[in-house]
Structure formats: structure tokens, C-alpha cells
Design a protein around this motif. Structure first.
Motif, PDB file in Angstrom:
ATOM      1  N   LEU A  51      -2.039   8.911   1.052  1.00 67.37           N
ATOM      2  CA  LEU A  51      -1.720   8.253  -0.220  1.00 67.37           C
ATOM      3  C   LEU A  51      -1.063   6.893   0.024  1.00 67.37           C
ATOM      4  O   LEU A  51      -1.383   5.908  -0.635  1.00 67.37           O
ATOM      5  CB  LEU A  51      -0.748   9.127  -1.013  1.00 67.37           C
ATOM      6  N   ARG A  52      -0.159   6.848   0.987  1.00 68.28           N
ATOM      7  CA  ARG A  52       0.570   5.604   1.276  1.00 68.28           C
ATOM      8  C   ARG A  52      -0.388   4.506   1.758  1.00 68.28           C
ATOM      9  O   ARG A  52      -0.347   3.375   1.317  1.00 68.28           O
ATOM     10  CB  ARG A  52       1.629   5.902   2.357  1.00 68.28           C
ATOM     11  N   ASP A  53      -1.311   4.896   2.680  1.00 70.36           N
ATOM     12  CA  ASP A  53      -2.147   3.891   3.348  1.00 70.36           C
ATOM     13  C   ASP A  53      -3.530   3.718   2.707  1.00 70.36           C
ATOM     14  O   ASP A  53      -4.284   2.827   3.079  1.00 70.36           O
ATOM     15  CB  ASP A  53      -2.358   4.273   4.824  1.00 70.36           C
ATOM     16  N   GLY A  54      -3.880   4.609   1.798  1.00 69.98           N
ATOM     17  CA  GLY A  54      -5.225   4.530   1.207  1.00 69.98           C
ATOM     18  C   GLY A  54      -6.315   4.813   2.219  1.00 69.98           C
ATOM     19  O   GLY A  54      -7.451   4.352   2.104  1.00 69.98           O
ATOM     20  N   LYS A  55      -6.046   5.615   3.189  1.00 62.81           N
ATOM     21  CA  LYS A  55      -7.029   6.021   4.199  1.00 62.81           C
ATOM     22  C   LYS A  55      -6.551   7.300   4.897  1.00 62.81           C
ATOM     23  O   LYS A  55      -5.369   7.587   4.817  1.00 62.81           O
ATOM     24  CB  LYS A  55      -7.283   4.910   5.210  1.00 62.81           C
TER      25      LYS A  55
END
Ligand code: 13P
Ligand code: SF4
Length: 316
Positions: free
Chosen positions: A288-292
Motif C-alpha cells: 500500500l505504501r509503495d504502490g507495488k
């Protein structure tokens, strides 16, 4: 961006996941085989069919698919405009891997005139060579909707295929694939458990071998087994599928006893899918934090794979 402590506590991770979820308009979906702590924070828990249905109708911008790779692919195919994240890209599936797309394509070509039905536990490339996708939750209904004389190829799970053949009276041509978790339950160990717990009913997933299906009080998808246990009146159940399902069974029926069934070759008291268990709270937070890691499917393959998935959703 808030910095991540070296060893964040579960409570810290849960709070951050809740915050990021709002910020990114994300939906966290989890299969019943996920770790308990992931099922706890998920917005939606379900079997493969319910996950596909939910993905098709969500208005979230981001889907975090806590399951295995083919589940993320199915969500991406249904929602090409959304970001689909999977906490660990190594979360594969031995059953999907038992069906090589090129070999499957050749098999289909060798049998012209057959309708091709593929279990959802397949790669997008196999789905692209399929007429109708099914899950364990709707395979029987969908096969029964086809004309009785229709020639059918069913892949890749031979145990599910045998089960559908037996309950529908069809003679579908089966691909010889299996899930390494469900194929490892043995009738001897379950019979021993039944001796010790004579009152217990036996719940069996159709990916298990035929002799286990035959001794079952109920054969069904994870959602169907859960539903059976909730409505049935037995005090105790022997659960012959991946043990993650026990979390929701115990939540839904706290007054009942659920016993996990062991694999034939293990000392351990349950049978787990190591791929499903790769996802952790920390990986959900990082995704969620990094979008990956993000799931992407080749648009040409996705377009072809979408048709049999949509046909499944229409037929069930
Ligand atoms: P269902 O939840 O659809 O029964 O699927 C079982 C499974 O093996 C998923 O990987
Ligand atoms: Fe695949 Fe079996 Fe694991 Fe399900 S339990 S994801 S079918 S390997």
C-alpha cells in the motif's frame, strides 16, 4: 511520508494499513487461506468466486489482492483501469503451474469441437484459450447448464474434474493437474481422525482425491464448506482443505469444534499452502505504501481471458 520503524508492531502496521487504505481509496481482499491476521484486516474475505465478483464491482481505485498470483490476474483482467497489488509476487499456485499454456493450447487443438472449461486456478494465458472459466463454487452448475451431449475439456484439476464428472454424469476429458496441498490428504489419516471423533462430519474440498470425496459429508468450495458448517447441526467437523479456512469457520461458528486434517506425509496437525502464507501484514503495508508489486497482464491476453471470465459471471 511517515518513516517505518525497523521492527513495526502488528498494531502499528494495522493502523498504517487503515490510514493508507483511506488515503489511496484501496480495497483489501483476502482469500480464506490467508493468515489469520490478514483475514482480520481485510475489507472482504471470500472464495475464488466471491473475490472475482467483488473485484468486478468495486469502485476502489486500488485492489490489494491477498491471495495468490492468479487471483490478482483475474482482478486485473476484470478491472484493467485499476491498480491491482499483490503483497508477494512469489505467491504462485502449484495447480496453475501444472498447466503449461503452450501444452494446454496444443491439447485443445488436438480436440476440435470440444468446449474448453478451465478452473480459475490457471494463468491468464490458459484462460485466453478457454471458453468458460469456473471456480469450485460454480463448476457443477455451469457444467449442468451445458447440453448433455456437449464434448468438454476440463482443466487443470483432475480431482475437481472427476468430482464434476461423478455428480453430473458427464465424461469430460480431464487435464492431469493437481494442487500439491489438496492432493496430499490421505484417506488413512482422515479415517483415524474419524475413529477418534465419531460425531465429527467430514468436509472436503473437491481438489482432494476421489476416495476423500467419497467419504465426505459435504464436498464444496471453501465458501460452500463454511456455509454448510454454519447451517448444519453437528458439534464437530474434520476439515479437509487448507487450514486457513478454520479462522473464518471458528469466527462464524464459535460454539462448534473444527479439526484441521493433516497431510499424509507430515507430522504437523494441519496442511498449509506455503504460497498463500507468503503474504504478511508487513507486506500488505509495504504494498500500500509503495504502490507495488503491481499485477499487469498483457492487454491482448487479458482481452481474450476476459471473455471466459465474464461468461462464468453471467452463468453463475
Ligand atoms: P476456493 O476458495 O474457490 O474453494 O478455492 C480453493 C483454492 O485452492 C484457492 O486456491
Ligand atoms: Fe494453489 Fe493449492 Fe495453494 Fe490453492 S492451495 S493456491 S490451489 S497451491
Amino acid at each position: 511520508m511517515k518513516s517505518t520503524p525497523a521492527n513495526p508492531s502488528d498494531e502499528w502496521l494495522r493502523q498504517e494499513i487503515a490510514r493508507l487504505k483511506k488515503e489511496k481509496n484501496a480495497l483489501i481482499m483476502a482469500h480464506y487461506y490467508q493468515r489469520d491476521e490478514i483475514q482480520e484486516i481485510a475489507d472482504f474475505i471470500g472464495d475464488s468466486l466471491a473475490l472475482a465478483r467483488q473485484a468486478a464491482k468495486t469502485d476502489a481505485d486500488v485492489i490489494v489482492m491477498c491471495g495468490v498470483h492468479f487471483m490478482g490476474e483475474t482482478a486485473k483482467i476484470l478491472c484493467p483501469g485499476k491498480t491491482v497489488l499483490i503483497p508477494d509476487t512469489e505467491a504462485g499456485c502449484s495447480l496453475a503451474d501444472s498447466c503449461d499454456p503452450v501444452e494446454f493450447e496444443n491439447f485443445v487443438k488436438e480436440h476440435p469441437g470440444y468446449t474448453v472449461i478451465s478452473y480459475v486456478n490457471t494463468s491468464a494465458a490458459v484462460k485466453a484459450n478457454t471458453d468458460i472459466v469456473v471456480t469450485s463454487g460454480n463448476a457443477r452448475d455451469i457444467v449442468e447448464k451445458l447440453p448433455a451431449d456437449e464434448k468438454i475439456i476440463f482443466g487443470p484439476d483432475r480431482n475437481l474434474g472427476e468430482y464434476i464428472n461423478s455428480v453430473t454424469g458427464r465424461d469430460m476429458l480431464l487435464w492431469n493437474g493437481a494442487c500439491h496441498v489438496h492432493d496430499r490428504f490421505s484417506i488413512e489419516k482422515i479415517a483415524e481422525m474419524k475413529k477418534e471423533h465419531p460425531e465429527a462430519k467430514i468436509l472436503v474440498h473437491p481438489e482432494c482425491r476421489r476416495p476423500l470425496q467419497l467419504i465426505a459429508d459435504k464436498v464444496g468450495s471453501t465458501a460452500a464448506l463454511l456455509d454448510f458448517a454454519a447451517k448444519d447441526d453437528a458439534p464437530e467437523y474434520i476439515v479437509v482443505t487448507e487450514s486457513g479456512i478454520l479462522f473464518e469457520m471458528r469466527n462464524k461458528c464459535p460454539q462448534k469444534t473444527f479439526l484441521a486434517a493433516p497431510a499424509e506425509d507430515s507430522e504437523c496437525q494441519c496442511n498449509q499452502c506455503e504460497y498463500m502464507k507468503l503474504n504478511t501484514l508487513r507486506k500488505v503495508y509495504e504494498a500500500l505504501r509503495d504502490g507495488k508489486p503491481e499485477i499487469n497482464v498483457d492487454p491482448i491476453v487479458a482481452e481474450k481471458a476476459l471473455r471466459p471470465i465474464e461468461r462464468m459471471l453471467r452463468m453463475s
